[in-house]
Design a protein around this motif. Sequence first.
Motif, PDB file in Angstrom:
ATOM      1  N   THR A 470       0.839  -1.193   0.000  1.00  0.00           N
ATOM      2  CA  THR A 470       0.000   0.000   0.000  1.00  0.00           C
ATOM      3  C   THR A 470       0.880   1.250   0.000  1.00  0.00           C
ATOM      4  OG1 THR A 470      -0.113  -0.050   2.423  1.00  0.00           O
ATOM      5  CG2 THR A 470      -1.876  -1.156   1.229  1.00  0.00           C
ATOM      6  N   GLY A 496      -2.269  -8.208  -2.761  1.00  0.00           N
ATOM      7  CA  GLY A 496      -2.924  -7.587  -1.617  1.00  0.00           C
ATOM      8  C   GLY A 496      -2.681  -8.398  -0.372  1.00  0.00           C
ATOM      9  N   THR A 520      -5.696  -5.084   2.808  1.00  0.00           N
ATOM     10  CA  THR A 520      -6.495  -4.534   1.711  1.00  0.00           C
ATOM     11  C   THR A 520      -7.661  -5.436   1.335  1.00  0.00           C
ATOM     12  OG1 THR A 520      -5.068  -5.599   0.063  1.00  0.00           O
ATOM     13  CG2 THR A 520      -4.487  -3.356   0.733  1.00  0.00           C
TER      14      THR A 520
END
Length: 743
Positions: A470, A496, A520
């Motif tokens: 991220t 993710g 996420t």
Amino acid sequence: MNEPLYRDPAAPLDARVHDLLTRMTLREKVGQLNQRMYGWDAYRRTPDGGYELTDALYAETERFAGLGALYGLQRADAWSGVDHGDGPGAEDGAALAELVQRHVVERSRLGIPALFVEEVPHGHMALDGTVLPVNLAVGATWDPELYERAAAHAAAELRARGGHVALVSALDIARDPRWGRTEECFGEDPYLAARLTEALVWGMQGTGARFAPDKAPVVLKHFAGQGATVGGRNSAESELGRRELHEIHLPAARAGVRAGAAAVMAAYNEVDGMPCSGNRALLTELLREQWEFDGLVMADGLAVDRLARITGDKVSAGARALNSGVDLSLWDEGFTHLEEAVERGLVDEKVLDAAVARVLRLKFRLGLFDPGLFDRQATTPEFPSGGREMSTALARASVTLLHNDEGVLPVAATASRIAVLGPQSATTAHQLGDYTAPQLPGTGSSVLDALRRLAPPGVDLRHARGCALTGDDVSGIPEAVAAAAASDLAVLVLGGSSARTPDTEFDANGAALRAVSEMTCGEGVDLADLRLGPAQYRLLDAVVATGTPTAVVLVQGRPHIVPETGGALLTAWYPGPWGGEAIAEVLLGLTEPAGRLPVSVPRSAAQLPVYYNHKDTEYGGYVDESAEPLHSFGHGLSYTSFAYGTPRLTGRTVIVEVTNTGARYGRTVVQVYLRRLVTDSWPRTLELCAFEGVSLEPGECRTVALPLGEAFVEARTDSAEIRVAESARAALRAVPLVIDLRA
């Protein structure tokens, strides 16, 4: 003095249930329907390494003169706060369960044991439990037989630690990948989900009225329609018509019930304006009366109390849920007031008795009233071996090759320098998925670990993380670019994470409220978009720009939007701790990419929905991009090639010859789709109605027989086309076989 009938193991099960029920007070009955406690609050570690029970458990068993069920006694994760050092592991889990059970039986006037209910979404969510790939990865295997064996292993681990009941996601259909729980779905198709749900029930429960010591009753989650919530938002309403509900969201549940599932869990969402836990039409009229389901219905966590929004208070909320068909609550206050609800006339005691009987029946089926309950050597199986191998086998079968320019994969024998890059390349923490217990250091294998072990001698492996999952920090990209530029191949591992960390803020039901870490995906982590973290795209662009052939690997809990600028693209979903090994084997050509997509991969979130089995209407496209998915349901490439012969129909079985026309061993999944022609309602474009995985040596040909699923030969269709292909998109181009279903 003679033993009461319910204590006689030789007596008929129903007679034992009835005998016990007639001896119980109203207070004791209500206690059997409550599952109030968080199990980790029932014990604490002592200085000598043992366990002692807490005042909270004493208070709960005193309140109802016993305990109906206890959730999550062995759960370990960031929400429970249980980790190595203070929670039960494989060696002492059974001893803790016995300690708690002895207390419950002693506090019960009639000696009624508790059900120990545990999360087993992809393996038992407990310390030392085997973590399997998530359901979306299981869906990608298209292999019910393999999953049945994995489910059997998970059940054996649960029972070896003194657990009884397994909570397993199986019924949610992935219709909007923005939903954070997409990873818990088998895919977007009801038939694929139904086949895997059957395998789950057969593997975990076995057959017969009583459960073997290494088998566990399954609670199938979530009933029903939770995968179609508005906007992909967790627990939101589902705007489903009756036909959509029955055609898409109920077949897996129907298959699970027919397979003998012991229980289902009512979902959070509403159906036709009524939350599932208060939906009598769903839980009683459909499930019990039409389907003749005689098992247990459990509410999802705190779902009963949510009904107070429409009933006015929690007493009437509990009454509404019970009258609608819920038998067992989870953490709610509403069911604690059922005695008052009976006294006020809100609940008929016969309705309450029926729910109690279903709880007791499950306990008798587990043998909890039989002699020797506390003889662990006789009643508790050994903790099974082979968990790592089982998890790796599932992961290996789920790796799906989506795109492959000639010569990129498998890794060429001439490649002497490989750059292993990306935020997912050297970690196992983000391979695991949601609902996962903490892992001991050294457990599992990352892609980098596995390539170091499996790559041929003399291959120079260079590593750079490049960026985080991220955020927009690109400071690590130059190092990754330098490694790629100096290599013959770049393996770029993106994706993710559903990893829960202590800094995650949780709701009262365990869903993530605010993910501070790199989380996420997972329960409560819904996305408005399907893009990866912004730095990952910068890293992808920079590595591809070096000109070095690049194989992109996605480790993810939902299909993300990733441009196909690299030479090859693999998805492994969340493959579990040893998923890096499975990925590396496919990259190096040691095993074939066997997975097929269980969901369609969109080009952008703006396209949604993009599932293949939409209504057969001439949709207009978009002006600014294609309306078709980037990759369709069922898609997956191999390192070899296959040819399908002309299909023919014998009775209700499709016969087709499949030949491996390439130079390598490989596996294809023969997929049979139905396209309804003359029918009593507007049909779908295609519907999967049969499939089978076929493994062939080079040049080998095999005749494959695929019986049509019974749901697709029912009277509402007079005639149809059968199309046999390797994906939904290919089926649209396949030569159809027209059949008359009235014959």
